[in-house]
Motif scaffolding. Structure first.
Motif, PDB file in Angstrom:
ATOM      1  N   TYR A  28      10.077   4.419  -0.065  1.00  0.00           N
ATOM      2  CA  TYR A  28      11.269   4.823   0.684  1.00  0.00           C
ATOM      3  C   TYR A  28      10.958   6.006   1.606  1.00  0.00           C
ATOM      4  N   ASN A  29      10.258   6.997   1.069  1.00  0.00           N
ATOM      5  CA  ASN A  29       9.919   8.172   1.877  1.00  0.00           C
ATOM      6  C   ASN A  29       8.939   7.820   2.991  1.00  0.00           C
ATOM      7  N   SER A  30       7.993   6.922   2.705  1.00  0.00           N
ATOM      8  CA  SER A  30       7.054   6.488   3.744  1.00  0.00           C
ATOM      9  C   SER A  30       7.780   5.765   4.872  1.00  0.00           C
ATOM     10  N   PHE A  31       8.814   4.986   4.510  1.00  0.00           N
ATOM     11  CA  PHE A  31       9.553   4.239   5.522  1.00  0.00           C
ATOM     12  C   PHE A  31      10.188   5.178   6.540  1.00  0.00           C
ATOM     13  N   PHE A  32      10.764   6.288   6.075  1.00  0.00           N
ATOM     14  CA  PHE A  32      11.438   7.199   6.995  1.00  0.00           C
ATOM     15  C   PHE A  32      10.482   8.211   7.628  1.00  0.00           C
ATOM     16  N   ASP A  33       9.405   8.554   6.932  1.00  0.00           N
ATOM     17  CA  ASP A  33       8.451   9.514   7.502  1.00  0.00           C
ATOM     18  C   ASP A  33       7.595   8.876   8.590  1.00  0.00           C
ATOM     19  N   LYS A  34       7.192   7.607   8.344  1.00  0.00           N
ATOM     20  CA  LYS A  34       6.325   6.888   9.297  1.00  0.00           C
ATOM     21  C   LYS A  34       5.108   7.731   9.676  1.00  0.00           C
ATOM     22  N   PRO A  37      -1.295   2.646   6.621  1.00  0.00           N
ATOM     23  CA  PRO A  37      -1.031   1.553   7.575  1.00  0.00           C
ATOM     24  C   PRO A  37       0.338   1.722   8.221  1.00  0.00           C
ATOM     25  N   LYS A  38       0.526   1.033   9.318  1.00  0.00           N
ATOM     26  CA  LYS A  38       1.794   1.097  10.049  1.00  0.00           C
ATOM     27  C   LYS A  38       2.931   0.583   9.162  1.00  0.00           C
ATOM     28  N   VAL A  39       4.025   1.317   9.159  1.00  0.00           N
ATOM     29  CA  VAL A  39       5.190   0.944   8.349  1.00  0.00           C
ATOM     30  C   VAL A  39       5.879  -0.276   8.951  1.00  0.00           C
ATOM     31  N   THR A  40       6.244  -1.218   8.087  1.00  0.00           N
ATOM     32  CA  THR A  40       6.951  -2.420   8.524  1.00  0.00           C
ATOM     33  C   THR A  40       8.353  -2.447   7.895  1.00  0.00           C
ATOM     34  N   PRO A  41       9.317  -3.172   8.523  1.00  0.00           N
ATOM     35  CA  PRO A  41      10.712  -3.137   8.050  1.00  0.00           C
ATOM     36  C   PRO A  41      10.898  -3.546   6.594  1.00  0.00           C
ATOM     37  N   ASP A  42      10.035  -4.428   6.072  1.00  0.00           N
ATOM     38  CA  ASP A  42      10.224  -4.898   4.702  1.00  0.00           C
ATOM     39  C   ASP A  42       9.987  -3.798   3.670  1.00  0.00           C
ATOM     40  N   SER A  74      11.233  -1.128  -1.378  1.00  0.00           N
ATOM     41  CA  SER A  74      11.480   0.100  -2.150  1.00  0.00           C
ATOM     42  C   SER A  74      12.820   0.033  -2.875  1.00  0.00           C
ATOM     43  N   MET A  75      13.830  -0.579  -2.235  1.00  0.00           N
ATOM     44  CA  MET A  75      15.140  -0.699  -2.863  1.00  0.00           C
ATOM     45  C   MET A  75      15.113  -1.692  -4.031  1.00  0.00           C
ATOM     46  N   VAL A  76      14.335  -2.764  -3.898  1.00  0.00           N
ATOM     47  CA  VAL A  76      14.189  -3.723  -4.996  1.00  0.00           C
ATOM     48  C   VAL A  76      13.522  -3.037  -6.189  1.00  0.00           C
ATOM     49  N   PHE A  77      12.478  -2.261  -5.927  1.00  0.00           N
ATOM     50  CA  PHE A  77      11.808  -1.526  -7.004  1.00  0.00           C
ATOM     51  C   PHE A  77      12.771  -0.538  -7.662  1.00  0.00           C
ATOM     52  N   PHE A  78      13.612   0.084  -6.857  1.00  0.00           N
ATOM     53  CA  PHE A  78      14.600   1.029  -7.388  1.00  0.00           C
ATOM     54  C   PHE A  78      15.590   0.298  -8.287  1.00  0.00           C
ATOM     55  N   GLY A  79      16.056  -0.857  -7.837  1.00  0.00           N
ATOM     56  CA  GLY A  79      16.999  -1.652  -8.632  1.00  0.00           C
ATOM     57  C   GLY A  79      16.380  -2.105  -9.950  1.00  0.00           C
ATOM     58  N   LYS A 105       0.831  -1.214   0.000  1.00  0.00           N
ATOM     59  CA  LYS A 105       0.000   0.000   0.000  1.00  0.00           C
ATOM     60  C   LYS A 105       0.860   1.257   0.000  1.00  0.00           C
ATOM     61  N   HIS A 106       1.976   1.212   0.730  1.00  0.00           N
ATOM     62  CA  HIS A 106       2.839   2.392   0.825  1.00  0.00           C
ATOM     63  C   HIS A 106       3.580   2.690  -0.481  1.00  0.00           C
ATOM     64  N   LEU A 107       3.644   1.742  -1.389  1.00  0.00           N
ATOM     65  CA  LEU A 107       4.223   2.024  -2.702  1.00  0.00           C
ATOM     66  C   LEU A 107       3.342   3.010  -3.479  1.00  0.00           C
ATOM     67  N   ARG A 108       2.057   2.995  -3.193  1.00  0.00           N
ATOM     68  CA  ARG A 108       1.092   3.939  -3.782  1.00  0.00           C
ATOM     69  C   ARG A 108       1.214   4.019  -5.309  1.00  0.00           C
TER      70      ARG A 108
END
Length: 298
Positions: free
Chosen positions: A55-61, A73-78, A83-88, A8-11
């Motif tokens: 990535y931004n959602s992960f750090f903004d929380k 939803p609550k941000v989870t470590p994965d 986000s890095m896999v999508f970037f790659g 969901k956070h990938l939006r």
């Protein structure tokens, strides 16, 4: 394990709001190629932008509404690794066109990471974040799409036929960007992020956006006149009319009760109307410039 929260956070649907830049670049690309069009679209809208969002959602929380998620939803470590896999993947797809395009994808991604990463956090600087976001989501994205769509190199991005329309897209974003922050003042204040909208105040944000909307309109009209496309001006103004009507209706409510109407719902409504009309206009402009419709007798 990839959680539903992270997906969901990938939006991914939020990429719709950045599509006008792609379609504008497509309209001006001199040598079209079906595979390049596909790879650029997929790279930007299905991988690069979602990677940046996650990535931004992960750090903004964020605990309150963010663009595309009324109740995040609550941000989870994965989410970080997703986000890095999508970037790659975005960078890898870029190489299917050429290394220049892939390197531009890399630059965009690194700047978007710096926007929210605590070590740099561009977001906490009001005018710096406003300028950088508008510049990279506007001009740089236009140039990146143009390079990818045409299979060209870095030298292309400073040529007038790329620089001028690219800066027009930045003007659009510099006007609309602060509006996307008006409902986030409380959350931004808690984190210590001095966004431009927070500095301008709610009403000040609308006056600021109004000035840039006027400037953008004048600049686009000049651009079409300079290209000898006076007929396009009326189509452009027709596309802008619903956007401006929504903006001024919203502004009239803001004047009466800023705290009530500087809301997520009104902001997403503005984004939706803008995306719908601008995407429609730039798709029309693509057909107009390429004369594809004339081939089919239209």
């Amino acid at each position: 394990m990839i959680t539903v929260s992270s997906l969901k956070h990938l939006r991914i649907p939020f990429s719709l709001f950045l599509m006008p830049v792609f379609f504008f670049a497509l309209a001006l690309t001199p040598n079209h190629n079906e595979l390049r069009i596909l790879w650029v679209f997929v790279t930007l809208h299905l991988f690069l932008y979602p990677s940046s969002n996650g990535y931004n959602s992960f750090f903004d929380k964020d605990e309150e509404s963010i663009g595309g998620l009324k109740v995040p939803p609550k941000v989870t470590p994965d989410l970080y690794w997703l986000s890095m896999v999508f970037f790659g993947i975005a960078i890898g797809l870029g190489f299917l066109i050429n290394w220049e395009y892939a390197s531009m994808v890399l630059v965009y991604g690194l700047v978007s990471m710096a926007y929210s990463h605590p070590a740099i956090r561009i977001k906490k600087y009001p005018y710096g974040s406003w300028f950088i976001a508008g510049f990279f989501q506007g001009y740089f994205t236009f140039a990146m799409a143009y390079v990818g769509l045409s299979g060209l190199d870095w030298s292309t991005i400073l040529k007038p036929h790329v620089l001028i329309p690219g800066m027009l897209t930045s003007l659009m974003l510099w006007g609309s960007y602060p509006l996307t922050q008006v409902y986030q003042h409380r959350e931004d204040s808690k984190r210590g992020d001095q966004t431009l909208s927070l500095n301008l105040g709610i009403k000040g944000t609308f006056y600021f956006a109004n000035f840039f909307f006027l400037l953008t309109g004048i600049a686009f009209v000049w651009y079409f006149i300079d290209r000898g496309q006076q007929d396009v001006i009326w189509i452009y103004l027709g596309a802008m009319l619903p956007i401006l009507l929504y903006f001024f209706i919203w502004f009239s409510f803001i004047r009466t009760n800023p705290e009530k109407y500087a809301s997520y719902s009104w902001t997403m409504g503005m984004n939706a109307v803008s995306a719908l009309m601008l995407n429609a206009f730039f798709i029309y402009y693509f057909f107009e410039n390429t004369q594809i419709l004339q081939v089919f007798g239209y």
